[in-house]
Design an enzyme around this catalytic site. Sequence first.
Site, PDB file in Angstrom:
ATOM      1  N   HIS A  66      -4.455  -5.455  -1.371  1.00 52.15           N
ATOM      2  CA  HIS A  66      -5.096  -5.172  -0.046  1.00 52.15           C
ATOM      3  C   HIS A  66      -6.122  -6.387   0.414  1.00 52.15           C
ATOM      4  CE1 HIS A  66      -3.701  -1.098  -0.919  1.00 52.15           C
ATOM      5  NE2 HIS A  66      -4.216  -0.690   0.448  1.00 52.15           N
ATOM      6  N   SER A  74       0.695  -1.109  -0.180  1.00 54.86           N
ATOM      7  CA  SER A  74       0.084  -0.058   0.105  1.00 54.86           C
ATOM      8  C   SER A  74       0.867   1.224   0.095  1.00 54.86           C
ATOM      9  CB  SER A  74      -0.916  -0.042   1.144  1.00 54.86           C
ATOM     10  OG  SER A  74      -2.004   0.954   1.026  1.00 54.86           O
ATOM     11  N   GLU A 112      -1.938  -2.968  -8.085  1.00 58.04           N
ATOM     12  CA  GLU A 112      -2.892  -3.205  -7.368  1.00 58.04           C
ATOM     13  C   GLU A 112      -3.489  -1.899  -6.733  1.00 58.04           C
ATOM     14  OE1 GLU A 112      -3.759  -3.281  -3.657  1.00 58.04           O
ATOM     15  OE2 GLU A 112      -1.796  -2.306  -3.315  1.00 58.04           O
TER      16      GLU A 112
END
Lengths: 325, 343
Positions: B311, B130, B236
């Site tokens: 995630h 992230s 992502e």
Amino acid sequence: MKTQGKAPTAEKAIKAPALKGGDRIGLICPASRPESPAVVQHCVRIVEDMGFVPILGKHVMKMHGYMAGTDAERLEDLLSFWQDDSIAGIFCITGGFGSMHLLPYLNYDLMAAKPKVIVGQDENTCLLNAITSRTGLVTFHGPNLDQVNSKYTFERFVNAVSKTSVIKSVSASDVARDTITLGYPFVPVEGLVDGITCGGNLTAFTSLMGTAFQPELAGRILFFEDKNESISTLDRWLTTLYVSGQLDKTAGVAFGYFTNCGVKDNFPTLSLEELFADRFLPMNKPCCFGLPIGQAKDAATIPLGLSARFDSKAGLLEFLQPAVS
Amino acid sequence: MVQTGVAKRDLVKSQLIKPELVKPRVLKRGDTIGICAPASFSLEPGYMEYGLRFLKKLGLKYKLSKNISRAWGSYAGTDQERLDDLHSMFADPEVSAIMCARGGNGTVRLLPGLDFDLIGKNPKILIGFSDITGLLIPIHQQTGLVTFHGPTFGWFFKNKYSYDHFVHALMQTKPIGLVEDPKAKDEWDPPYPPPRMVLNPGSARGPLIGGCLTLISQLMGTPYQIDAAGKILFIEDIKEEPHAIDRMLTQLQLAGTFNKVRGVIIGECLDCNPGASKRNQLTLNYGLEHVLREKLSFLKVPVVYGLRFGHGDHKITLPLGVTATLDATQDDVLFRIEESATI
């Protein structure tokens, strides 16, 4: 107060001919589709009220996902109006997303050879900045037609595209001081600087970073606005500009409306003003918040690529040359 | 009081000279994990206990960074506090690997002050995902160090799949090898997207680079901008509307990032379907798959969507800089990390 540093001038600025009553205006949707035909009709009437003759692009109500038609269709509307000598100017009907898809396919030579007024904002920021940085043409960051919602917005729009002398300055005090947050600028760093105007929607603008269409920021008076983004995300984009090293080279930054840009996480967060001000204080870069720029009822139309003077303490952006010829 | 920012440093390496690949030492029982929070603030202390229990199970000791419990807005302390913590973890000879407490936001704010020289002299495992992408890519590109896109401290024990991948990537010098999907409980209610949707068939071999798309976008135009030439790019994201994914992919396209890419792997992308982000919604008739196909299926290289990293609960740990192969036909996708990530 004296201005800080040497004043850069937009020497290569190309000005579009001023719009006159009766001029034919092409209406396009380079990004998303309008909400409904009622919106389109409303926009047509507004352009008529401005004294112009609106001509609708062929594909404005087309649908391709969240865009008003395919890239080829949206491109065709824009380019065919630009090629058409009977069309004096081009106004965007709405924002959303999609104008950045068109950037590699625009005919920048044509745009420089046949300068025309083009007005838009929100994601159309990508389109305007690409045109201005590639050609030197002064473009107009003003409301998409579906956001012309007040007398101020309407008058500033018409003034910007049709006045052959220097247009009205834009001030925080233009907006009625009817609430404590309106009318007075928040001034983290005071200063008076000259520069060339550049900016628009912060998310759209920073999406040009690293691309072949990244605008030059040195000597620029930047202005930014945004809508429906979290403070955390906006801090990401300002951080990009900072880490790129480009923010250091700008003359100053004016912040407009950040409509519905509140805290979207469950975490305690700092206000946008704190986070942004904290960036500019160590750089001692003139900046202020509260200019009537962006997506709210009263919004000024700002020429891009034009020499201007920014007084952050007064919350005032003055233009130093006419925006059209 | 001014809290923002860190003293700027000069970059060690010129952008033109690519550093040699540096592999960190493998993690062994008895080693110490340093835990710090370079982005948003950490989990509740009670929740930390779970992670610590699993570290104990692996025979690992731990050290918490000094400012790990601090908060400045939604960041885990001021930029300087978070930077000091990260530097102290790299400098500490007792710390063998650094785990990030969580992502959130804040790593890119640290980059102008990050001491890449210190990191280059003390190569060790750094793992997270992230927002941590904002450290993994710049550190890998500046120093050559293999960094790990994998779970943050609150995630590595979520399930056996993530845990096994985490342990294999960090605690074995043997290459990770063929990556398989998590086992489905049964045939009902299959997950969407399917783990291996082929948007473009083909074969590719190259070092891995990538991470969270928002962070890759945030680094564009900075000295730490991603260089995916000759590499397999993995991306992502979470809670970004399809048009926002479109904007970021278009940015990479206009920057030429895809020009020499060898292959593209897209992760699960949780809640990136229309209307899922609860903000900035445009019309709800254009899914993520449309955007991915429109933007990426024209590439002349294999493009696969749905692998379980990012995630979601199931996470593959992906080492940046390590050579992998991707073979995608309409029937099957073979993804193999063929080089060891540690020494």
